[in-house]
Design an enzyme around this catalytic site. Structure first.
Site, PDB file in Angstrom:
ATOM      1  N   ARG A  17       9.285   7.333   6.126  1.00 45.46           N
ATOM      2  CA  ARG A  17       8.973   8.693   6.610  1.00 45.46           C
ATOM      3  C   ARG A  17       9.512   8.931   8.022  1.00 45.46           C
ATOM      4  O   ARG A  17       9.914  10.055   8.353  1.00 45.46           O
ATOM      5  CB  ARG A  17       7.469   8.950   6.531  1.00 45.46           C
ATOM      6  CG  ARG A  17       6.987   9.074   5.074  1.00 45.46           C
ATOM      7  CD  ARG A  17       5.485   9.003   4.955  1.00 45.46           C
ATOM      8  NE  ARG A  17       4.841  10.075   5.701  1.00 45.46           N
ATOM      9  CZ  ARG A  17       3.510  10.142   5.892  1.00 45.46           C
ATOM     10  NH1 ARG A  17       2.718   9.211   5.368  1.00 45.46           N
ATOM     11  NH2 ARG A  17       3.001  11.138   6.567  1.00 45.46           N
ATOM     12  N   ARG A  43       0.844  -1.199   0.000  1.00 43.87           N
ATOM     13  CA  ARG A  43       0.000   0.000   0.000  1.00 43.87           C
ATOM     14  C   ARG A  43       0.877   1.246   0.000  1.00 43.87           C
ATOM     15  O   ARG A  43       2.033   1.198   0.413  1.00 43.87           O
ATOM     16  CB  ARG A  43      -0.835   0.071   1.276  1.00 43.87           C
ATOM     17  CG  ARG A  43      -1.494  -1.208   1.637  1.00 43.87           C
ATOM     18  CD  ARG A  43      -2.087  -1.067   3.047  1.00 43.87           C
ATOM     19  NE  ARG A  43      -2.570  -2.373   3.508  1.00 43.87           N
ATOM     20  CZ  ARG A  43      -3.119  -2.591   4.682  1.00 43.87           C
ATOM     21  NH1 ARG A  43      -3.267  -1.586   5.544  1.00 43.87           N
ATOM     22  NH2 ARG A  43      -3.533  -3.790   5.024  1.00 43.87           N
ATOM     23  N   ASP A  54       0.298   5.419   1.400  1.00 47.95           N
ATOM     24  CA  ASP A  54      -0.646   6.282   2.113  1.00 47.95           C
ATOM     25  C   ASP A  54      -1.141   7.455   1.262  1.00 47.95           C
ATOM     26  O   ASP A  54      -0.570   7.739   0.208  1.00 47.95           O
ATOM     27  CB  ASP A  54       0.038   6.860   3.365  1.00 47.95           C
ATOM     28  CG  ASP A  54      -0.114   5.940   4.563  1.00 47.95           C
ATOM     29  OD1 ASP A  54      -0.946   5.015   4.510  1.00 47.95           O
ATOM     30  OD2 ASP A  54       0.609   6.162   5.560  1.00 47.95           O
TER      31      ASP A  54
END
Lengths: 255, 255
Positions: B198, B51, B53
């Site tokens: 991140r 996935r 975000d």
């Protein structure tokens, strides 16, 4: 009252163009709204070097406005950027003589037109470059450029919608830079008519695909009739890159 | 039935992330809607390498799907791109063995994180790079990188929201490229936990501003606790750049 000159950049994708209008979001509208907030509700009129159409971008658009505020030059970007939407950014401000006018003092302009030629559309470029996935003969395009330079009546390369009467302009140079699958055309001149860069660009692309030839350019100019030039290239590839004033305060590329 | 593997690129700005969900526009939702149109209403399930975000971009996301259609590999982009929105683009498709799985066959991933450090926000970069207009000690950042590499339990650099139990991963390299006022960090590893790039990036930025030191990295890893690492860097700077499979079919950078 102080006159301030500012360099602004904007992503034209979500604007109905630069100039304020009754309906639609405009760059001028957002600038004046931000200045009004900074001036506690007082109207501040903004003058630009020229309009840009919907979807057209600016790296170095120049504006001026008058303000009683004594904000130091280097504090203006911080003061205004917080009040502006993310797709407009004030890059630089300087105090100028009250005679300075963003439009009438300009002595030249630089536009750039970006094209990418990859087979498939890029999700990152579709609003910022013209997608042209067709074979282009760059030598033919380069051969067509010289006859478009100099001082001419550019009626053939001007939208019929213009209200300007004098269509004589001087194009100093048209330069082509190629990087991988990207082409950048750099147009420099003393001024450009309505849609002129996009029509020049569309015509050069037709030379690149063989629909027109380099030797047609002089004839097209001589006809002074828009129908002989090529199609108007799409807005998304066009950038108002730089506005030139007298040599003493030439704008830097700031982005 | 054929199994097809495709490389896709997307601009994550207007998506609520990759994975389909009841509310919100998703990349998977758009891909499956386009495939459904191509299959005359039949549902086609898409599996991705992982996935991403909301706001996170992809240059080389890899998906697979099964289809009875016998479309030649090089015709798939044209067939699907016309049915996809402009912010998703299918770059390449190949027919693969039915055992291939976009997620489970992946042996490594490359993420890139883009930062621009100019004083003022850029209207062209605000959705595509993290704006960080603060002084950064790049030597300190480079000194912090080696202790983050190798095989470790990366619990300290993983969002507490994860459902994954085994948090051991291997980071092969973290490379920093500097171009003018732009920084690009290239992360390569065998896999990355939820928000891991991140959080690594946010931690390295805190090293760059002196809030943390290079020598803290080993200790942060050893604590296996998210609260010791830096803030999660914003989504807009992050790109899923490439997914690696067995050496025979390594993905090319395609955009």
């Amino acid at each position: 009252m102080n006159r301030y000159k500012s360099v602004i950049a904007y992503d034209g994708s979500s604007f109905s163009g630069y100039q304020i209008q009754p309906n639609g979001r405009t760059v001028q509208g957002e600038l004046e709204a931000a200045l009004q907030k900074l001036h506690k509700g007082a109207n501040v009129k903004v003058a630009a070097s020229g309009r840009t159409d919907a979807g057209v971008h600016a790296i170095g658009q120049v504006i001026h406005f008058d303000s009683p505020l004594e904000i130091p030059e280097d504090k203006w970007p911080t003061a205004l950027n917080g009040l502006l939407p993310n797709d407009i950014s004030l890059q630089k401000t300087e105090k100028v003589h009250p005679d300075f006018h963003a439009r009438f003092s300009a002595v030249g302009k630089e536009y750039r037109y970006k094209i990418y030629t990859s087979s498939y559309r890029s999700p990152f470029k579709h609003m910022y470059e013209c997608h042209y996935p067709y074979a282009l003969d760059l030598d033919a395009i380069k051969a067509a450029i010289p006859s478009l330079l100099g001082t001419h009546d550019y009626t053939s390369f001007c939208s019929a919608k213009t209200e300007v009467e004098d269509k004589v302009r001087t194009i100093h140079s048209i330069e082509l830079i190629q990087k991988h699958d990207e082409l950048e055309f750099i147009f420099k001149g003393n001024g450009f008519l309505y849609n002129m860069v996009r029509i020049l660009m569309g015509t050069l692309l037709e030379v690149g695909t063989g629909k027109k030839s380099a030797s047609d350019m002089g004839w097209i100019l001589s006809q002074k009739n828009r129908i002989h030039a090529g199609k108007t290239a799409p807005a998304e590839g066009l950038y108002l890159w730089k506005v030139y004033y007298s040599s003493s305060n030439e704008e830097e590329e700031v982005i």
